[in-house]
Design an enzyme around this catalytic site. Structure first.
Site, mmCIF file in Angstrom:
data_model
loop_
_atom_site.group_PDB
_atom_site.id
_atom_site.type_symbol
_atom_site.label_atom_id
_atom_site.label_comp_id
_atom_site.label_asym_id
_atom_site.label_seq_id
_atom_site.Cartn_x
_atom_site.Cartn_y
_atom_site.Cartn_z
ATOM 1 N N LYS A 204 12.095 3.777 15.445
ATOM 2 C CA LYS A 204 10.827 3.921 16.162
ATOM 3 C C LYS A 204 9.798 4.478 15.187
ATOM 4 O O LYS A 204 9.647 5.690 15.025
ATOM 5 C CB LYS A 204 10.956 4.858 17.361
ATOM 6 C CG LYS A 204 9.731 4.778 18.289
ATOM 7 C CD LYS A 204 9.574 5.996 19.170
ATOM 8 C CE LYS A 204 8.840 7.115 18.501
ATOM 9 N NZ LYS A 204 7.413 6.786 18.171
ATOM 10 N N GLU A 277 13.397 16.529 8.771
ATOM 11 C CA GLU A 277 12.442 17.010 7.767
ATOM 12 C C GLU A 277 11.164 17.337 8.503
ATOM 13 O O GLU A 277 10.505 16.449 9.055
ATOM 14 C CB GLU A 277 12.192 15.968 6.685
ATOM 15 C CG GLU A 277 11.536 16.590 5.456
ATOM 16 C CD GLU A 277 10.368 15.813 4.920
ATOM 17 O OE1 GLU A 277 9.228 16.098 5.368
ATOM 18 O OE2 GLU A 277 10.577 14.923 4.088
ATOM 19 N N CYS A 311 4.125 16.076 3.617
ATOM 20 C CA CYS A 311 4.948 17.225 4.002
ATOM 21 C C CYS A 311 5.164 18.196 2.844
ATOM 22 O O CYS A 311 5.276 19.399 3.057
ATOM 23 C CB CYS A 311 6.303 16.736 4.522
ATOM 24 S SG CYS A 311 6.201 15.816 6.062
ATOM 25 N N GLU A 409 0.259 25.259 9.464
ATOM 26 C CA GLU A 409 0.127 24.067 8.639
ATOM 27 C C GLU A 409 -1.141 23.311 9.036
ATOM 28 O O GLU A 409 -1.340 22.973 10.198
ATOM 29 C CB GLU A 409 1.348 23.167 8.809
ATOM 30 C CG GLU A 409 1.338 21.938 7.920
ATOM 31 C CD GLU A 409 2.597 21.094 8.081
ATOM 32 O OE1 GLU A 409 2.978 20.414 7.107
ATOM 33 O OE2 GLU A 409 3.199 21.121 9.182
#
Length: 540
Positions: A204, A277, A311, A409
């Site tokens: 997906k 992750e 990331c 973040e």
């Protein structure tokens, strides 16, 4: 990918700047039949679709078909059927397909990069990283397949009489839920070792960048992988992602920490494994003996590659007091010299953010910091003159814990710079918070930098490089500590996560029980004596 006149493609679809040097209408438009050919690869009978637009200009790119619950169920039926045959395919044949994929990606990289730029808005040089990384991944696992997957002999309990082998058995069907920020890389790089290990995949991809993932599936088929082995479904993660977790034998997820928690909970309910992750607030340390030109160049890439939507990119920069002013002068100058633009051509240093939501987050973080006293050393403004979601690469000084961007973040082109006086303090500040994905250290003393790296609570640490050294070294594991995730991609860990280890022991002559009328007590004494003997002989 063809580039017809926009008028012939159905009218003025682009809404970017009028300057012909930057206006994508001057030379590019997506071919409708090309897009339709890709979206037909989504398993969808719902009759529903979602319109996706390019972040570069707001141009409509595709109506992405949406998958129903029944479509997800059917995807797993097809994948399981294909996986049964695939698991019996010789390993060398699977490896050969990966090598063909490697060549196909390099042959068609211009097309791949074009599509990535259209969907993600990133600069072309950052889009180039994606086919490069997937080709590296394909070649690495093809060349090391036997090293990772062959049956291995282990030490038996009785030397010469106990033969032990460990097999690597595929999990079955792996569910991969991939993000939008690196749509081609993240769609493929985690799935390639899963296929090599004998699994099927139900994927997906993120709705915003579905086309790049679908082109990846087309390339898999052209490389020789069976058509049903890799299924693609589309829809909101809250529904379609949940259905995948309910059916898969293993889940690989890349995305936010908040969503990762929910994925982990769903996997725990079913007692299946997962690799995650997740987010990061990554630190870069510039030590007093750093090469300042090299550090400043690396800091630009560390902070602003893919507009900071990476990331492993850096959002916190700790600079030794002895070199702070000299480094900052270089870093600010390089940042201010960066070029931004909405184009598919080479030459720009940074592209667009992906969406209004991402732009809103960046604006909110910077505005909050400035309102509370932070200083903007470079950037600090949205650039709607370039495209709907452009934001300047931004350096902040004087960021304090009461500011949102201090610990949260941002996932955008914003980095905060801090002085430090001693390295122990810098390490402590780098380790502050709950994330632990990637870090970078700049120093001309490699041995000292490596010693400091062992103190950093991050899954990867790059020395005199931003992130490319670890991410492109496919033989080494990549992943996060603490709230940045669990499990690893790349290397042996990146493929073994998709297998079950099966130990098979064959025993000869003796049994593990008293023999020849021996009492249990005598048997116990004999085994104790054998243990002492094995220790004296140096046996493990």
């Amino acid at each position: 990918m063809s580039a017809p006149n926009p008028a012939e493609a159905g009218g003025p679809l682009l809404h970017g700047p009028a300057d012909p040097e930057h206006d994508l209408t001057a030379s590019y438009a997506l071919d409708r039949s090309y897009v339709d050919g890709l979206t037909r690869r989504i398993l969808s009978t719902s009759g529903e679709s979602v319109l996706v637009r390019s972040p570069l200009t707001g141009q409509p790119l595709a109506h992405v078909p949406q998958s129903s619950d029944d479509d997800v169920a059917e995807a797993f039926v097809r994948a399981r059927r294909a996986q049964e045959a695939w698991a019996r395919t010789p390993l060398d044949e699977r490896s050969a397909m990966l090598l063909r994929l490697h060549d196909l990606i390099l042959d068609r990289q211009d097309e791949i990069i074009d599509l990535i730029v259209w969907e993600s808005g990133k600069a072309r040089k950052h889009a180039f990283d994606e086919p490069l990384h997937v080709a590296l991944t394909a070649r690495y696992y093809a060349r090391t397949a036997h090293q990772h997957l062959d049956t291995q002999r282990k030490i038996g309990v009785v030397p010469g009489l106990t033969r032990v082998e460990v097999n690597r058995v595929p999990k079955g069907v792996v569910g991969i839920i991939s993000p939008w920020n690196y749509p081609f890389t993240m769609a493929l790089c985690d799935g390639l070792p899963a296929l090599l290990a004998g699994n099927a995949v139900v994927a997906k991809p993120d709705a915003q960048t579905m086309l790049s993932a679908l082109l990846a599936v087309e390339l898999l088929e052209q490389a020789g992988f069976p058509a049903d082995l890799w299924q693609v479904v589309a829809g909101p993660g809250s529904r379609v992602g949940t259905r995948i977790i309910e059916r898969a034998d293993y889940i690989c997820f890349t995305g936010s920490t908040a969503t990762g928690r929910r994925v982990a909970q769903g996997c725990a309910e079913r007692l299946i494994g997962c690799s995650l992750e997740l987010g990061g607030k990554n630190p870069i340390l510039v030590l007093r003996d750093a090469d300042l030109e090299r550090a400043a160049e690396g800091a630009v890439r560390a902070s602003f590659s893919n507009a900071g939507q990476l990331c492993v990119s850096m959002e916190r920069m700790f600079v030794a007091d002895q070199v702070y002013d000299r480094f900052l002068e270089r870093f600010v100058a390089r940042t201010q010299a960066m070029t931004l633009g909405a184009t598919l051509e080479w030459g720009n240093d940074m592209g667009s953010l992906i969406s209004q939501e991402q732009l809103d987050t960046v604006v909110a973080h910077v505005d909050d910091a400035v309102a509370k006293g932070a200083r903007v050393l470079a950037g600090g403004k949205a650039r709607p003159d370039l495209g709907p979601y452009f934001y300047e690469p931004t350096i902040l000084e004087g960021v304090s814990p009461d500011m949102t961007c201090f610990g949260h973040e941002t996932f955008g082109p914003v980095v905060s710079v801090y002085r430090f006086h001693d390295e122990a303090d810098a390490v402590a500040r780098a380790n502050a918070g709950e994330y632990g994905l990637n870090a970078s250290i700049y120093s001309q003393d490699g041995e000292r930098a490596r010693a400091i790296a062992r103190q950093i609570k991050c899954g990867t640490v790059n020395i005199n490089e931003a992130f490319g050294a670890t991410f492109a070294s496919i033989d080494s594991p990549m992943g996060g500590m603490r709230e940045s995730g669990m499990g690893r991609r790349q290397g042996s860990e990146g493929i073994h996560r998709y297998t079950e280890s099966q130990s098979v022991a064959t025993q000869r002559l003796i049994r593990f029980a008293p023999m020849f009328g021996m009492s249990d007590e005598a048997y116990g004494k004999m085994m104790t004596a054998q243990l002492r003997l094995m220790k004296k002989l140096g046996r493990p």
